[in-house]
Design an enzyme around this catalytic site. Structure first.
Site, PDB file in Angstrom:
ATOM      1  N   HIS A   3       6.212  -5.850   3.129  1.00 49.90           N
ATOM      2  CA  HIS A   3       7.488  -6.047   2.769  1.00 49.90           C
ATOM      3  C   HIS A   3       7.916  -6.900   1.544  1.00 49.90           C
ATOM      4  CE1 HIS A   3       7.221  -6.915   7.698  1.00 49.90           C
ATOM      5  NE2 HIS A   3       8.256  -5.380   7.321  1.00 49.90           N
TER       6      HIS A   3
ATOM      7  N   HIS B 185      11.751   4.326  13.853  1.00 47.78           N
ATOM      8  CA  HIS B 185      12.667   3.276  14.446  1.00 47.78           C
ATOM      9  C   HIS B 185      14.015   3.880  14.343  1.00 47.78           C
ATOM     10  CE1 HIS B 185      14.217   1.990  10.848  1.00 47.78           C
ATOM     11  NE2 HIS B 185      13.266   1.514  10.543  1.00 47.78           N
TER      12      HIS B 185
HETATM   13  N1  GLY Z   1      13.741  -0.411   5.452  1.00 51.20           N
HETATM   14  C1  GLY Z   1      12.745  -1.111   6.469  1.00 51.20           C
HETATM   15  C2  GLY Z   1      12.374  -0.123   7.299  1.00 51.20           C
HETATM   16  O1  GLY Z   1      11.768   0.906   7.291  1.00 51.20           O
HETATM   17  O2  GLY Z   1      12.392   0.074   8.594  1.00 51.20           O
HETATM   18 MN    MN Z   2      13.005   2.623   8.456  1.00 50.74          MN
END
Ligand code: GLY
Ligand code: MN
Ligand code: MN
Length: 466
Positions: A247, A362
Protein backbone atom coordinates in the site's frame (compact mmCIF):
# COMPACT_ATOMS: atom_id res chain seq x y z
CA UNK A 1 -40.43 2.66 -21.63
CA UNK A 2 -37.85 4.39 -19.48
CA UNK A 3 -35.32 6.45 -21.32
CA UNK A 4 -32.09 6.70 -19.35
CA UNK A 5 -29.99 4.03 -17.66
CA UNK A 6 -30.83 5.73 -14.35
CA UNK A 7 -34.59 5.52 -14.85
CA UNK A 8 -34.22 1.91 -15.92
CA UNK A 9 -32.20 1.13 -12.77
CA UNK A 10 -34.76 2.86 -10.53
CA UNK A 11 -37.51 0.78 -12.14
CA UNK A 12 -35.51 -2.39 -11.55
CA UNK A 13 -34.83 -1.51 -7.92
CA UNK A 14 -38.54 -0.78 -7.38
CA UNK A 15 -39.49 -4.11 -8.97
CA UNK A 16 -36.94 -6.05 -6.92
CA UNK A 17 -37.88 -4.48 -3.59
CA UNK A 18 -41.52 -5.16 -4.34
CA UNK A 19 -40.72 -8.78 -5.18
CA UNK A 20 -38.65 -9.26 -2.02
CA UNK A 21 -40.34 -6.89 0.42
CA UNK A 22 -43.87 -6.41 -0.87
CA UNK A 23 -45.63 -3.54 -2.59
CA UNK A 24 -45.40 -1.40 0.53
CA UNK A 25 -41.65 -1.02 0.02
CA UNK A 26 -39.85 2.29 0.10
CA UNK A 27 -36.13 2.99 -0.43
CA UNK A 28 -34.14 5.89 1.01
CA UNK A 29 -30.77 6.47 -0.67
CA UNK A 30 -28.69 9.51 0.35
CA UNK A 31 -25.63 10.75 -1.48
CA UNK A 32 -22.29 11.04 0.36
CA UNK A 33 -21.65 13.69 3.00
CA UNK A 34 -19.23 16.52 2.35
CA UNK A 35 -15.97 15.92 4.22
CA UNK A 36 -13.93 18.56 5.94
CA UNK A 37 -10.21 18.38 5.16
CA UNK A 38 -8.99 21.03 7.56
CA UNK A 39 -10.42 24.24 8.99
CA UNK A 40 -12.69 25.66 6.27
CA UNK A 41 -11.37 23.49 3.42
CA UNK A 42 -13.33 20.44 2.30
CA UNK A 43 -12.13 17.39 0.40
CA UNK A 44 -13.27 17.48 -3.19
CA UNK A 45 -16.83 16.16 -3.11
CA UNK A 46 -17.40 12.63 -4.42
CA UNK A 47 -21.01 11.44 -4.72
CA UNK A 48 -22.16 8.17 -3.17
CA UNK A 49 -21.91 5.37 -5.73
CA UNK A 50 -25.38 3.88 -5.04
CA UNK A 51 -27.03 7.27 -5.24
CA UNK A 52 -25.24 8.15 -8.48
CA UNK A 53 -26.06 4.75 -9.96
CA UNK A 54 -29.74 5.54 -9.55
CA UNK A 55 -29.74 9.23 -10.48
CA UNK A 56 -26.63 10.29 -12.41
CA UNK A 57 -26.69 13.32 -10.10
CA UNK A 58 -23.45 14.44 -8.49
CA UNK A 59 -24.36 17.44 -6.32
CA UNK A 60 -23.96 17.10 -2.56
CA UNK A 61 -26.87 17.20 -0.04
CA UNK A 62 -29.21 15.05 -2.10
CA UNK A 63 -31.51 12.12 -1.34
CA UNK A 64 -33.50 9.74 -3.50
CA UNK A 65 -36.71 8.22 -2.23
CA UNK A 66 -38.23 5.45 -4.31
CA UNK A 67 -41.46 3.59 -3.66
CA UNK A 68 -42.38 0.06 -4.73
CA UNK A 69 -44.70 1.41 -7.44
CA UNK A 70 -41.65 3.03 -9.07
CA UNK A 71 -42.40 6.59 -8.00
CA UNK A 72 -39.26 8.62 -7.36
CA UNK A 73 -38.76 11.73 -5.23
CA UNK A 74 -35.53 13.69 -5.17
CA UNK A 75 -34.43 16.06 -2.42
CA UNK A 76 -31.66 18.44 -3.49
CA UNK A 77 -30.16 21.82 -2.73
CA UNK A 78 -32.56 24.67 -3.53
CA UNK A 79 -31.62 27.39 -5.98
CA UNK A 80 -29.89 30.16 -4.03
CA UNK A 81 -28.27 32.97 -6.01
CA UNK A 82 -25.95 34.04 -3.23
CA UNK A 83 -24.67 30.51 -2.51
CA UNK A 84 -24.37 29.78 -6.23
CA UNK A 85 -22.11 32.84 -6.67
CA UNK A 86 -19.71 31.27 -4.17
CA UNK A 87 -20.12 27.52 -4.71
CA UNK A 88 -21.43 27.07 -8.25
CA UNK A 89 -24.66 26.43 -10.09
CA UNK A 90 -27.22 24.14 -8.50
CA UNK A 91 -29.76 22.19 -10.49
CA UNK A 92 -32.54 22.92 -8.00
CA UNK A 93 -35.74 20.94 -7.45
CA UNK A 94 -37.69 22.80 -10.14
CA UNK A 95 -35.43 21.46 -12.90
CA UNK A 96 -35.00 17.96 -11.43
CA UNK A 97 -38.00 16.17 -13.04
CA UNK A 98 -37.03 17.24 -16.55
CA UNK A 99 -33.28 16.83 -16.01
CA UNK A 100 -33.20 13.56 -14.07
CA UNK A 101 -36.57 12.03 -14.92
CA UNK A 102 -37.69 11.84 -11.29
CA UNK A 103 -41.39 12.22 -10.56
CA UNK A 104 -41.09 14.89 -7.88
CA UNK A 105 -38.38 17.00 -6.32
CA UNK A 106 -38.16 19.20 -3.24
CA UNK A 107 -35.59 21.25 -1.46
CA UNK A 108 -33.46 19.19 0.91
CA UNK A 109 -34.56 21.67 3.58
CA UNK A 110 -37.96 19.93 3.44
CA UNK A 111 -36.54 16.44 3.94
CA UNK A 112 -37.22 16.14 7.67
CA UNK A 113 -40.74 17.43 7.32
CA UNK A 114 -41.70 15.29 4.30
CA UNK A 115 -40.05 11.97 5.17
CA UNK A 116 -42.54 10.85 7.87
CA UNK A 117 -45.36 11.41 5.41
CA UNK A 118 -43.55 9.42 2.71
CA UNK A 119 -43.01 6.55 5.18
CA UNK A 120 -46.61 6.49 6.37
CA UNK A 121 -48.56 3.36 5.37
CA UNK A 122 -45.47 1.69 3.98
CA UNK A 123 -44.46 -1.75 5.24
CA UNK A 124 -40.73 -2.11 4.50
CA UNK A 125 -37.99 0.52 4.52
CA UNK A 126 -34.94 -0.22 2.36
CA UNK A 127 -31.74 1.74 2.82
CA UNK A 128 -28.00 1.00 2.50
CA UNK A 129 -26.93 -0.59 5.80
CA UNK A 130 -23.68 0.47 7.46
CA UNK A 131 -22.67 2.93 4.75
CA UNK A 132 -23.79 6.36 5.98
CA UNK A 133 -22.91 7.41 9.53
CA UNK A 134 -26.06 8.48 11.35
CA UNK A 135 -28.54 7.31 8.69
CA UNK A 136 -30.14 4.67 10.92
CA UNK A 137 -30.68 7.28 13.63
CA UNK A 138 -32.33 9.67 11.21
CA UNK A 139 -34.61 6.94 9.89
CA UNK A 140 -35.47 5.95 13.48
CA UNK A 141 -36.47 9.56 14.13
CA UNK A 142 -38.77 9.65 11.11
CA UNK A 143 -40.29 6.29 12.04
CA UNK A 144 -41.01 7.59 15.54
CA UNK A 145 -42.96 10.42 13.99
CA UNK A 146 -44.96 7.97 11.86
CA UNK A 147 -45.70 5.88 14.99
CA UNK A 148 -46.95 8.97 16.76
CA UNK A 149 -49.71 9.09 14.12
CA UNK A 150 -50.86 5.46 14.37
CA UNK A 151 -53.73 6.45 16.62
CA UNK A 152 -55.06 8.45 13.66
CA UNK A 153 -55.05 5.25 11.59
CA UNK A 154 -51.63 5.54 9.97
CA UNK A 155 -49.54 2.38 9.58
CA UNK A 156 -45.83 2.42 10.33
CA UNK A 157 -43.25 0.25 8.50
CA UNK A 158 -42.36 -2.86 10.50
CA UNK A 159 -39.41 -4.10 8.49
CA UNK A 160 -36.07 -2.54 7.62
CA UNK A 161 -33.96 -4.12 4.90
CA UNK A 162 -30.57 -3.55 3.34
CA UNK A 163 -30.93 -1.90 -0.07
CA UNK A 164 -27.37 -3.01 -0.88
CA UNK A 165 -28.60 -6.59 -1.21
CA UNK A 166 -30.44 -5.60 -4.37
CA UNK A 167 -28.17 -2.81 -5.60
CA UNK A 168 -24.91 -4.78 -5.21
CA UNK A 169 -26.27 -7.52 -7.41
CA UNK A 170 -27.44 -5.01 -10.01
CA UNK A 171 -24.12 -3.16 -9.99
CA UNK A 172 -22.16 -6.40 -10.40
CA UNK A 173 -23.39 -6.70 -13.99
CA UNK A 174 -22.26 -3.71 -16.01
CA UNK A 175 -24.66 -2.59 -18.74
CA UNK A 176 -23.56 -1.27 -22.13
CA UNK A 177 -23.43 2.33 -20.86
CA UNK A 178 -21.21 1.36 -17.94
CA UNK A 179 -18.92 -0.79 -20.07
CA UNK A 180 -18.45 2.08 -22.51
CA UNK A 181 -17.45 4.49 -19.72
CA UNK A 182 -15.10 1.89 -18.23
CA UNK A 183 -13.41 1.36 -21.60
CA UNK A 184 -12.83 5.11 -21.87
CA UNK A 185 -11.50 5.35 -18.32
CA UNK A 186 -9.14 2.43 -18.99
CA UNK A 187 -7.85 3.96 -22.16
CA UNK A 188 -7.05 7.26 -20.42
CA UNK A 189 -5.25 5.40 -17.65
CA UNK A 190 -3.30 3.33 -20.15
CA UNK A 191 -2.07 6.54 -21.80
CA UNK A 192 -1.05 7.87 -18.38
CA UNK A 193 1.08 4.79 -17.67
CA UNK A 194 2.86 5.15 -21.01
CA UNK A 195 3.52 8.81 -20.30
CA UNK A 196 5.02 7.99 -16.88
CA UNK A 197 7.25 5.25 -18.33
CA UNK A 198 8.55 7.56 -21.02
CA UNK A 199 9.20 10.41 -18.60
CA UNK A 200 11.21 8.13 -16.33
CA UNK A 201 13.51 7.00 -19.15
CA UNK A 202 13.82 10.50 -20.62
CA UNK A 203 14.73 12.12 -17.29
CA UNK A 204 17.30 9.45 -16.44
CA UNK A 205 18.86 9.77 -19.88
CA UNK A 206 19.12 13.52 -19.33
CA UNK A 207 20.90 12.85 -16.03
CA UNK A 208 18.10 14.44 -13.98
CA UNK A 209 17.10 13.65 -10.41
CA UNK A 210 13.92 11.61 -10.94
CA UNK A 211 11.51 11.31 -8.04
CA UNK A 212 8.35 9.28 -7.61
CA UNK A 213 6.32 12.50 -7.64
CA UNK A 214 7.57 13.37 -11.13
CA UNK A 215 5.86 10.27 -12.49
CA UNK A 216 2.78 10.88 -10.33
CA UNK A 217 2.53 14.31 -11.94
CA UNK A 218 2.51 12.69 -15.39
CA UNK A 219 -0.36 10.43 -14.36
CA UNK A 220 -2.42 13.31 -13.01
CA UNK A 221 -1.72 15.40 -16.08
CA UNK A 222 -2.96 12.70 -18.43
CA UNK A 223 -6.03 11.93 -16.30
CA UNK A 224 -7.18 15.55 -16.16
CA UNK A 225 -6.14 16.27 -19.73
CA UNK A 226 -8.75 13.74 -20.86
CA UNK A 227 -11.56 14.84 -18.59
CA UNK A 228 -11.17 12.41 -15.71
CA UNK A 229 -12.44 14.02 -12.52
CA UNK A 230 -9.86 12.45 -10.17
CA UNK A 231 -7.74 9.35 -9.58
CA UNK A 232 -9.95 6.38 -8.71
CA UNK A 233 -7.74 5.67 -5.66
CA UNK A 234 -4.44 6.84 -4.21
CA UNK A 235 -1.83 6.28 -6.91
CA UNK A 236 1.09 4.02 -6.08
CA UNK A 237 4.38 5.07 -7.65
CA UNK A 238 7.01 2.87 -6.01
CA UNK A 239 10.68 2.97 -6.87
CA UNK A 240 12.88 -0.06 -6.25
CA UNK A 241 12.30 -1.70 -2.87
CA UNK A 242 9.21 0.46 -2.24
CA UNK A 243 7.37 -1.83 -4.67
CA UNK A 244 7.42 -4.50 -1.96
CA UNK A 245 5.20 -2.27 0.23
CA UNK A 246 1.76 -3.20 -1.03
CA UNK A 247 0.00 0.00 0.00
CA UNK A 248 2.85 2.39 -0.76
CA UNK A 249 1.80 5.78 -2.18
CA UNK A 250 3.49 8.08 -4.65
CA UNK A 251 6.08 9.80 -2.47
CA UNK A 252 9.43 11.52 -2.96
CA UNK A 253 11.92 8.64 -3.20
CA UNK A 254 14.54 8.85 -5.95
CA UNK A 255 14.03 6.64 -8.99
CA UNK A 256 17.41 5.13 -9.76
CA UNK A 257 18.96 3.82 -12.92
CA UNK A 258 18.83 0.02 -12.86
CA UNK A 259 15.80 -0.23 -10.56
CA UNK A 260 12.23 -1.13 -11.39
CA UNK A 261 9.28 1.20 -10.88
CA UNK A 262 5.85 -0.16 -9.97
CA UNK A 263 2.92 2.12 -10.79
CA UNK A 264 -0.61 1.17 -9.70
CA UNK A 265 -2.87 4.00 -10.84
CA UNK A 266 -6.15 4.51 -12.63
CA UNK A 267 -8.43 7.41 -13.25
CA UNK A 268 -12.08 7.74 -12.34
CA UNK A 269 -14.20 8.89 -15.25
CA UNK A 270 -17.85 9.88 -14.85
CA UNK A 271 -18.18 7.78 -11.73
CA UNK A 272 -16.29 4.68 -12.91
CA UNK A 273 -12.87 3.44 -11.84
CA UNK A 274 -10.03 1.96 -13.81
CA UNK A 275 -7.22 0.10 -12.09
CA UNK A 276 -3.92 -0.60 -13.85
CA UNK A 277 -0.52 -1.71 -12.58
CA UNK A 278 2.60 -1.81 -14.68
CA UNK A 279 6.15 -2.51 -13.57
CA UNK A 280 8.96 -1.26 -15.76
CA UNK A 281 12.70 -0.62 -15.66
CA UNK A 282 13.32 3.01 -14.71
CA UNK A 283 15.89 3.40 -17.50
CA UNK A 284 13.95 1.41 -20.09
CA UNK A 285 15.96 -1.84 -20.00
CA UNK A 286 15.25 -4.86 -17.76
CA UNK A 287 18.20 -6.60 -16.06
CA UNK A 288 18.37 -10.42 -16.21
CA UNK A 289 16.89 -11.11 -12.74
CA UNK A 290 14.21 -8.43 -13.22
CA UNK A 291 13.24 -9.95 -16.54
CA UNK A 292 13.13 -13.48 -15.09
CA UNK A 293 10.64 -12.44 -12.42
CA UNK A 294 8.70 -10.24 -14.82
CA UNK A 295 8.30 -13.11 -17.29
CA UNK A 296 7.04 -15.31 -14.47
CA UNK A 297 4.42 -12.81 -13.33
CA UNK A 298 3.33 -12.27 -16.94
CA UNK A 299 3.01 -16.02 -17.53
CA UNK A 300 0.88 -16.27 -14.39
CA UNK A 301 -1.30 -13.43 -15.66
CA UNK A 302 -1.71 -15.18 -19.03
CA UNK A 303 -2.93 -18.26 -17.17
CA UNK A 304 -5.37 -16.15 -15.15
CA UNK A 305 -6.71 -14.42 -18.27
CA UNK A 306 -7.30 -17.82 -19.91
CA UNK A 307 -9.28 -18.86 -16.81
CA UNK A 308 -11.51 -15.76 -16.93
CA UNK A 309 -14.57 -16.78 -18.92
CA UNK A 310 -18.28 -17.30 -18.37
CA UNK A 311 -19.05 -20.42 -16.36
CA UNK A 312 -15.67 -20.36 -14.61
CA UNK A 313 -15.48 -19.37 -10.92
CA UNK A 314 -14.17 -16.08 -9.54
CA UNK A 315 -11.41 -18.08 -7.81
CA UNK A 316 -10.25 -19.84 -10.98
CA UNK A 317 -7.96 -17.01 -12.21
CA UNK A 318 -6.40 -16.85 -8.73
CA UNK A 319 -5.78 -20.59 -8.67
CA UNK A 320 -4.30 -20.47 -12.17
CA UNK A 321 -2.00 -17.64 -11.09
CA UNK A 322 -0.87 -19.40 -7.94
CA UNK A 323 -0.01 -22.54 -9.86
CA UNK A 324 2.25 -20.75 -12.35
CA UNK A 325 3.83 -18.48 -9.74
CA UNK A 326 4.56 -21.30 -7.32
CA UNK A 327 6.15 -23.45 -10.02
CA UNK A 328 8.29 -20.45 -11.00
CA UNK A 329 9.31 -19.85 -7.39
CA UNK A 330 10.47 -23.46 -7.15
CA UNK A 331 12.31 -23.26 -10.49
CA UNK A 332 14.04 -19.96 -9.69
CA UNK A 333 15.12 -21.07 -6.22
CA UNK A 334 12.89 -18.62 -4.35
CA UNK A 335 11.35 -21.69 -2.75
CA UNK A 336 13.76 -24.48 -1.87
CA UNK A 337 12.47 -27.74 -3.37
CA UNK A 338 14.07 -29.74 -0.56
CA UNK A 339 12.15 -27.78 2.00
CA UNK A 340 8.89 -27.08 0.22
CA UNK A 341 8.50 -30.32 -1.74
CA UNK A 342 6.45 -30.62 -4.91
CA UNK A 343 4.29 -27.99 -6.57
CA UNK A 344 1.20 -29.51 -4.96
CA UNK A 345 2.84 -29.42 -1.52
CA UNK A 346 3.91 -25.79 -1.95
CA UNK A 347 0.38 -24.81 -3.00
CA UNK A 348 -1.34 -26.83 -0.26
CA UNK A 349 0.96 -25.31 2.39
CA UNK A 350 0.66 -21.84 0.88
CA UNK A 351 4.47 -21.58 0.66
CA UNK A 352 4.07 -19.06 -2.18
CA UNK A 353 2.50 -16.64 0.32
CA UNK A 354 5.99 -15.41 1.31
CA UNK A 355 6.19 -13.69 -2.11
CA UNK A 356 2.54 -13.48 -3.22
CA UNK A 357 0.32 -12.41 -0.38
CA UNK A 358 -2.72 -10.88 -2.06
CA UNK A 359 -5.59 -12.13 -4.16
CA UNK A 360 -5.52 -11.99 -7.95
CA UNK A 361 -8.84 -10.23 -8.56
CA UNK A 362 -11.57 -8.00 -7.25
CA UNK A 363 -14.72 -6.63 -8.83
CA UNK A 364 -14.28 -3.25 -10.48
CA UNK A 365 -16.90 -0.63 -11.22
CA UNK A 366 -17.98 2.61 -9.61
CA UNK A 367 -15.80 1.70 -6.65
CA UNK A 368 -12.32 0.39 -7.29
CA UNK A 369 -13.03 -2.54 -5.00
CA UNK A 370 -16.56 -2.74 -6.26
CA UNK A 371 -19.59 -4.23 -4.60
CA UNK A 372 -21.02 -7.63 -5.46
CA UNK A 373 -20.96 -10.98 -3.71
CA UNK A 374 -17.93 -13.18 -4.25
CA UNK A 375 -20.02 -16.22 -3.26
CA UNK A 376 -22.27 -17.94 -5.78
CA UNK A 377 -25.78 -17.02 -4.56
CA UNK A 378 -27.33 -20.27 -5.81
CA UNK A 379 -24.87 -22.28 -3.68
CA UNK A 380 -24.63 -20.14 -0.57
CA UNK A 381 -25.64 -23.02 1.73
CA UNK A 382 -22.76 -25.27 0.63
CA UNK A 383 -20.21 -24.62 3.36
CA UNK A 384 -16.88 -26.45 3.48
CA UNK A 385 -14.65 -26.13 6.50
CA UNK A 386 -10.87 -26.25 6.28
CA UNK A 387 -7.90 -25.29 8.41
CA UNK A 388 -5.57 -22.65 7.02
CA UNK A 389 -2.07 -24.16 6.80
CA UNK A 390 -0.32 -20.92 7.83
CA UNK A 391 -2.54 -19.48 10.58
CA UNK A 392 -4.20 -22.68 11.79
CA UNK A 393 -7.51 -20.78 11.63
CA UNK A 394 -10.73 -22.61 10.81
CA UNK A 395 -12.09 -21.19 7.54
CA UNK A 396 -15.60 -21.63 6.18
CA UNK A 397 -15.47 -21.70 2.39
CA UNK A 398 -18.50 -21.21 0.22
CA UNK A 399 -18.50 -21.86 -3.55
CA UNK A 400 -17.00 -18.91 -5.33
CA UNK A 401 -19.04 -16.84 -7.75
CA UNK A 402 -19.69 -18.18 -11.23
CA UNK A 403 -18.49 -15.61 -13.79
CA UNK A 404 -21.12 -14.26 -16.17
CA UNK A 405 -20.96 -11.82 -19.09
CA UNK A 406 -20.98 -8.19 -17.95
CA UNK A 407 -19.04 -8.74 -14.75
CA UNK A 408 -15.83 -6.71 -14.56
CA UNK A 409 -12.82 -7.81 -12.54
CA UNK A 410 -9.13 -7.06 -12.25
CA UNK A 411 -6.43 -9.64 -12.94
CA UNK A 412 -3.39 -8.61 -10.94
CA UNK A 413 -0.77 -11.19 -10.04
CA UNK A 414 2.50 -10.06 -8.48
CA UNK A 415 5.67 -11.13 -6.77
CA UNK A 416 7.39 -9.25 -3.94
CA UNK A 417 10.85 -10.32 -2.82
CA UNK A 418 12.21 -8.88 0.38
CA UNK A 419 15.78 -9.63 1.44
CA UNK A 420 15.97 -12.70 3.65
CA UNK A 421 17.89 -15.79 4.49
CA UNK A 422 17.78 -18.36 1.73
CA UNK A 423 16.37 -15.83 -0.73
CA UNK A 424 18.59 -15.53 -3.85
CA UNK A 425 20.25 -12.15 -3.54
CA UNK A 426 19.83 -11.26 -7.21
CA UNK A 427 16.05 -10.99 -6.59
CA UNK A 428 16.19 -8.90 -3.41
CA UNK A 429 13.96 -5.83 -3.33
CA UNK A 430 12.23 -6.61 -6.60
CA UNK A 431 8.48 -6.07 -6.52
CA UNK A 432 6.43 -6.70 -9.65
CA UNK A 433 2.70 -6.56 -10.30
CA UNK A 434 0.88 -6.58 -13.62
CA UNK A 435 -2.77 -5.56 -13.39
CA UNK A 436 -5.41 -5.41 -16.11
CA UNK A 437 -9.16 -4.92 -16.07
CA UNK A 438 -11.34 -7.56 -17.73
CA UNK A 439 -14.96 -7.56 -18.84
CA UNK A 440 -16.38 -11.07 -18.93
CA UNK A 441 -17.83 -11.65 -22.41
CA UNK A 442 -19.91 -14.44 -23.97
CA UNK A 443 -16.82 -16.46 -24.82
CA UNK A 444 -14.00 -15.29 -22.52
CA UNK A 445 -12.95 -11.86 -21.41
CA UNK A 446 -12.03 -8.51 -22.93
CA UNK A 447 -8.96 -6.83 -21.45
CA UNK A 448 -9.81 -3.15 -21.59
CA UNK A 449 -6.48 -1.84 -20.26
CA UNK A 450 -4.06 -3.12 -22.87
CA UNK A 451 -3.63 0.36 -24.34
CA UNK A 452 -0.44 0.09 -22.29
CA UNK A 453 1.49 -3.06 -23.17
CA UNK A 454 2.53 -5.79 -20.76
CA UNK A 455 5.00 -7.43 -23.12
CA UNK A 456 8.48 -6.57 -21.76
CA UNK A 457 9.95 -6.02 -25.23
CA UNK A 458 7.09 -3.66 -26.09
CA UNK A 459 7.67 -1.74 -22.84
CA UNK A 460 11.38 -1.43 -23.62
CA UNK A 461 10.56 -0.27 -27.13
CA UNK A 462 8.19 2.49 -26.05
CA UNK A 463 10.65 3.73 -23.44
CA UNK A 464 13.52 3.73 -25.93
CA UNK A 465 11.83 6.20 -28.25
CA UNK A 466 10.76 8.56 -25.49
N1 GLY B 1 -5.35 -0.26 -6.74
C1 GLY B 1 -6.01 -1.07 -5.83
C2 GLY B 1 -5.95 -2.47 -6.21
O1 GLY B 1 -5.23 -2.82 -7.12
O2 GLY B 1 -6.64 -3.29 -5.69
MN1 MN C 1 -6.81 -3.79 -8.25
MN1 MN D 1 -4.47 -1.52 -8.63
Amino acid sequence: MTSTPYAYRRARLAAEMTRLGGSGSIAIIPTAPEQQRNRDSDFLFRHDSYFYYLTGFSEPKAWLVLTGDGRSTLFCQPKDLEREIWDGIRMGPEAAPATLGVDEAYSVDELAQRMPKLLENKTTVWYPFATHAGLETRIDGWLQQVRARVRYGALAPEVQRDACTILDEMRLFKDAHEQAVMRRASSISAGAHIRAMQRSAAMLRAGQDVREYHLDAELLHEFRQHGSQYPAYGSIVAAGANACVLHYRADAAPIRDGELVLIDAGCELDGYASDITRTFPANGKFTGPQRALYDLVLASQDAAVAATRPGARFNDPHEATVKVLTQGMLDLGLLDKNRHGTLDDAIANRSYFAYYMHRTSHWLGMDVHDCGSYVEPTEIGQVRERTDPLSGELIKDRPSRILRPGMVLTIEPGIYVRPGEGVPESFWNIGIRIEDDAIVTDSGCELITRGVPVDPDAIEALMKDA
